[in-house]
Write an enzyme that holds these catalytic residues in place. Structure first.
Site, mmCIF file in Angstrom:
data_model
loop_
_atom_site.group_PDB
_atom_site.id
_atom_site.type_symbol
_atom_site.label_atom_id
_atom_site.label_comp_id
_atom_site.label_asym_id
_atom_site.label_seq_id
_atom_site.Cartn_x
_atom_site.Cartn_y
_atom_site.Cartn_z
ATOM 1 N N PHE A 276 -112.364 36.017 -67.797
ATOM 2 C CA PHE A 276 -112.999 35.047 -66.905
ATOM 3 C C PHE A 276 -114.413 35.523 -66.590
ATOM 4 C CE2 PHE A 276 -113.965 32.730 -63.032
ATOM 5 C CZ PHE A 276 -113.582 31.454 -63.425
ATOM 6 N N VAL A 277 -115.398 34.724 -66.995
ATOM 7 C CA VAL A 277 -116.791 35.141 -66.866
ATOM 8 C C VAL A 277 -117.526 34.306 -65.816
ATOM 9 C CG1 VAL A 277 -116.931 36.042 -69.222
ATOM 10 C CG2 VAL A 277 -117.549 33.653 -68.787
ATOM 11 N N ASP B 277 -112.993 26.246 -73.233
ATOM 12 C CA ASP B 277 -111.865 27.145 -73.005
ATOM 13 C C ASP B 277 -110.639 26.479 -73.638
ATOM 14 O OD1 ASP B 277 -110.494 29.293 -71.807
ATOM 15 O OD2 ASP B 277 -110.166 28.218 -69.958
ATOM 16 N N ASP C 20 -119.293 29.794 -62.245
ATOM 17 C CA ASP C 20 -118.904 30.249 -60.914
ATOM 18 C C ASP C 20 -117.482 30.793 -60.846
ATOM 19 O OD1 ASP C 20 -117.511 27.734 -61.270
ATOM 20 O OD2 ASP C 20 -117.134 27.740 -59.116
ATOM 21 N N LYS D 137 -114.581 30.108 -76.082
ATOM 22 C CA LYS D 137 -113.447 31.047 -75.955
ATOM 23 C C LYS D 137 -112.351 30.519 -76.872
ATOM 24 C CE LYS D 137 -113.071 32.270 -71.178
ATOM 25 N NZ LYS D 137 -112.260 32.087 -69.956
ATOM 26 N N GLY E 135 -121.445 23.758 -63.887
ATOM 27 C CA GLY E 135 -121.496 24.974 -64.694
ATOM 28 C C GLY E 135 -122.617 25.027 -65.718
ATOM 29 N N ASP F 134 -121.002 24.398 -70.341
ATOM 30 C CA ASP F 134 -121.164 25.843 -70.190
ATOM 31 C C ASP F 134 -120.226 26.611 -71.111
ATOM 32 O OD1 ASP F 134 -118.911 25.000 -68.805
ATOM 33 O OD2 ASP F 134 -119.391 26.034 -66.929
#
Ligand code: 5GP
Length: 186
Positions: free
Chosen positions: A157-158, A108, A164, A136, A49, A105
């Protein structure tokens, strides 16, 4: 913005444009260059990522740095973390006595970085900082604060710029919110 590409049809919206990413990464590179003056940090890219962010970031840092790579897995083909972090590929070199910067990346739940932080500190790194492109904070399950981050994002969700869904969308130059119909279809 290149909204004519086939992959853009799967996005609900564009959250961060290519130009905004470029500017934020340039500023972050300058900051790391100042903070680590006189040092030669090891920058660790968390694959896959962080790969696009990492390649752009290291070229904005004016220091004699070294790079290494780790692969961890916690998601699989899902939009929710499994909560269990697995080390899939380890570093090539020791980090004992080194100034380490982990490049991720997105933070979360915080589980991945918490695991990596404990692992690398346990191996005797002289210092350790966390650098993430996205944060996040609404979804944190363990207390984890990044030392460097570029953007705070909402709980969505990006994908894109290395991120990905089921291994697709990493090559999008912008970051966007994936349309829920894509994962509802699976
Ligand atoms: P954490 O362990 O903090 O829950 O999750 C970190 C990893 O989950 C990230 O490195 C990333 O691979 C994945 N992840 C978390 N949120 C997202 C997201 O919105 N989009 C994508 N593509 N991956 C995410």
């Amino acid at each position: 913005m290149e909204t004519n590409r086939a992959l853009y049809k799967d996005l609900e919206s564009i959250l961060i444009t290519k130009e905004e990413l470029q500017e934020a990464v340039r500023k972050l590179g300058e900051r790391i260059t100042r903070d680590y003056e006189g040092k030669n940090p090891v920058m660790i890219c968390i694959l896959k990522g962080a790969s696009v962010f990492f390649c752009d970031l290291i070229r904005e840092i004016d220091l004699p740095l070294e790079i290494d790579f780790m692969v961890v897995s916690s998601y699989g083909a899902s939009t929710k973390t499994s909560g269990e972090v697995k080390l899939v590929k380890d570093l090539d070199r020791s980090v004992r006595g080194r100034d380490v910067i982990i490049v991720e990346d997105i933070v979360d739940s915080g589980m991945t970085l918490n695991f990596l932080k404990q692992t690398l500190l346990g191996r005797g790194a002289a210092s350790l900082r966390i650098c993430t492109l996205l944060d996040k904070p609404a979804r944190r399950r363990v207390p984890l604060t990044a030392d460097y981050f570029c953007f705070n994002i909402p709980d969505a969700f990006v994908v894109g710029y290395g991120l990905d869904y089921a291994e697709v969308y990493r090559n999008l130059p912008d970051i966007g919110v994936l349309s829920p119909r894509i994962y509802a279809e699976k």
